[in-house]
Scaffold this motif. Structure first.
Motif, PDB file in Angstrom:
ATOM      1  N   MET A 176     -88.583 -52.873  42.546  1.00  0.00           N
ATOM      2  CA  MET A 176     -88.601 -52.266  41.217  1.00  0.00           C
ATOM      3  C   MET A 176     -89.615 -53.006  40.348  1.00  0.00           C
ATOM      4  SD  MET A 176     -85.392 -51.897  38.584  1.00  0.00           S
ATOM      5  CE  MET A 176     -85.619 -51.394  36.873  1.00  0.00           C
ATOM      6  N   LYS A 276     -82.417 -50.798  32.239  1.00  0.00           N
ATOM      7  CA  LYS A 276     -81.180 -51.269  32.863  1.00  0.00           C
ATOM      8  C   LYS A 276     -80.493 -50.119  33.600  1.00  0.00           C
ATOM      9  CE  LYS A 276     -80.106 -54.810  29.371  1.00  0.00           C
ATOM     10  NZ  LYS A 276     -79.120 -55.224  28.347  1.00  0.00           N
ATOM     11  N   LYS A 279     -82.055 -49.515  36.977  1.00  0.00           N
ATOM     12  CA  LYS A 279     -81.559 -50.465  37.974  1.00  0.00           C
ATOM     13  C   LYS A 279     -80.177 -50.051  38.488  1.00  0.00           C
ATOM     14  CE  LYS A 279     -80.220 -55.300  38.644  1.00  0.00           C
ATOM     15  NZ  LYS A 279     -80.042 -56.639  38.019  1.00  0.00           N
ATOM     16  N   GLN A 283     -79.015 -48.842  42.381  1.00  0.00           N
ATOM     17  CA  GLN A 283     -77.868 -49.403  43.095  1.00  0.00           C
ATOM     18  C   GLN A 283     -76.918 -48.311  43.577  1.00  0.00           C
ATOM     19  OE1 GLN A 283     -76.543 -52.086  40.023  1.00  0.00           O
ATOM     20  NE2 GLN A 283     -77.625 -53.832  40.894  1.00  0.00           N
ATOM     21  N   ILE A 293     -87.104 -57.406  41.971  1.00  0.00           N
ATOM     22  CA  ILE A 293     -87.430 -56.892  40.637  1.00  0.00           C
ATOM     23  C   ILE A 293     -88.589 -57.724  40.109  1.00  0.00           C
ATOM     24  CG2 ILE A 293     -86.582 -56.415  38.313  1.00  0.00           C
ATOM     25  CD1 ILE A 293     -83.764 -56.362  39.429  1.00  0.00           C
ATOM     26  N   LEU A 316     -82.749 -57.822  33.337  1.00  0.00           N
ATOM     27  CA  LEU A 316     -82.778 -57.271  34.693  1.00  0.00           C
ATOM     28  C   LEU A 316     -82.469 -58.288  35.789  1.00  0.00           C
ATOM     29  CD1 LEU A 316     -86.024 -55.119  34.374  1.00  0.00           C
ATOM     30  CD2 LEU A 316     -83.671 -54.306  34.247  1.00  0.00           C
TER      31      LEU A 316
END
Length: 372
Positions: A176, A276, A279, A283, A293, A316
């Motif tokens: 990411m 956020k 992310k 997941q 990241i 993060l």
């Protein structure tokens, strides 16, 4: 439940277009192709490969063609890229290393030089204290011996940042990418794609920067250049794009997913909340992802890089950094500041616009290029 799960368009793959062969001279040209319908909201773009034209053989009387210049090694390019920082640092250090007596005046001058190279107060204080100890331990007497002590001290400080990224053990390995606008994030993604392709890895790109105009098109261009798949949406939610990309990579057995995200300033709290969310959705698609990241930093911003690292890390949980544009700045000393204040592994550094100008960070090469 996240908003992108509602009425999410079904991804449709658009196959690569095969290059058309040229028509023989005695055959009529083919009828023009029927215009294609507008693609759906989510498109899977695969870069096309086209044949390269072959240059005709010059006649015997043609003058000899001049041989191209030798391609510089990575060490040479790194040294050239750090020339502005080295010039700024070197001109100031030249007097200190001239052979004068090591005294308090010299240490004060050294402190000023390190601060002007954007090493930051914390790193400068650390380096000065360590250099003093080395001088005392080795019994150094004059400034000409100070250079080696400073190089050793700086290398020892930044060496912990030298941790090459290991992408083995996970498939797909999801990276990411984050950063502010203009840091070189999308360009770094394209260079990383080429870097991992050269290692025999298959790569898929997720065009998750849905805020910036032309960001999707820029990533598509990198995909075409590297002949890799790009998952994109015409507008929509960045998290949804990343979710689709991971699902596609899992189904196809892709090795690495590079997920782009929208550039944002650390002070834009609502946008920090959005990243956020990206992310969290990654997941959902793959429970142990993202596996890396990375924050992309522009070396030109100097000490401002520290504040960016802190904010993005707090939001993060950064696992790596990329420092770009070292060739355009005299503030390359910021690496020392990062090592002292927030020692997150510096995975790659960039020293140019070429697709090969992004390489894993090596502390010794950096220090040698900075001083020699």
């Amino acid at each position: 439940m996240f908003s992108f799960f509602k009425k999410k368009p079904k991804p449709v793959e658009t196959p690569a277009v095969e290059p058309q062969a040229s028509q023989p001279a005695n055959r009529p040209a083919a009828a023009p192709a029927t215009p294609q319908a507008t693609p759906p909201a989510t498109v899977d773009i695969v870069a096309d490969t086209t044949a390269q034209p072959v240059s005709p053989t010059p006649p015997a009387s043609a003058p000899a063609v001049e041989q191209p210049a030798r391609k510089q090694s990575w060490t040479e390019r790194l040294k050239a890229g750090l020339s502005k920082t080295r010039d700024k640092l070197g001109k100031s250090l030249a007097g200190l290393f001239g052979g004068g007596k090591i005294d308090e005046d010299l240490y004060e001058e050294l402190e000023t030089v390190l601060l002007t190279a954007d090493m930051g107060m914390d790193a400068t204080v650390h380096l000065l204290q360590d250099v003093r100890e080395r001088v005392s331990l080795k019994g150094l007497k004059d400034g000409s011996e100070l250079k080696g002590a400073l190089k050793d001290s700086l290398n020892e400080l930044i060496h912990p940042l030298e941790k090459p990224l290991d992408v083995s053990g996970k498939k797909p390995f999801v990276i990411m990418m984050a950063g502010v606008n203009g840091a070189g994030k999308t360009t770094s993604i394209g260079k990383l794609a080429k870097y991992y392709q050269q290692q025999g890895k298959s790569v898929l790109l997720a065009a998750g920067d849905t805020f910036r105009a032309a960001a999707r098109e820029q990533l598509m261009a990198w995909g075409e250049r590297n002949n890799v798949t790009v998952i994109a949406q015409q507008g929509g939610d960045a998290a949804a794009v990343c979710f689709d990309a991971i699902q596609a990579a899992t189904a196809r057995g892709i090795d690495i997913v590079l997920a782009d995200t929208a550039g944002r300033l650390p002070t834009q709290l609502h946008l920090m909340e959005e990243i956020k969310k990206v992310k969290r959705v990654i997941q959902k698609a793959l429970p142990d992802a993202p596996h890396e990241i990375i924050l992309v930093l522009d070396a030109n911003i100097g000490q401002n890089a520290i504040s960016q690292v802190k904010v993005f890390d707090d939001a993060l949980g950064l696992t790596g950094l990329i420092l770009t544009k070292l060739d355009g700045t005299a503030k390359g000393g910021v690496i020392a500041a990062i090592a002292k204040q927030r020692p997150i592994p510096l995975r790659f550094v960039g020293v140019g616009e070429s697709i090969d100008d992004l390489r894993p960070f090596n502390s010794k090469d950096y220090v040698d290029a900075l001083f020699d």
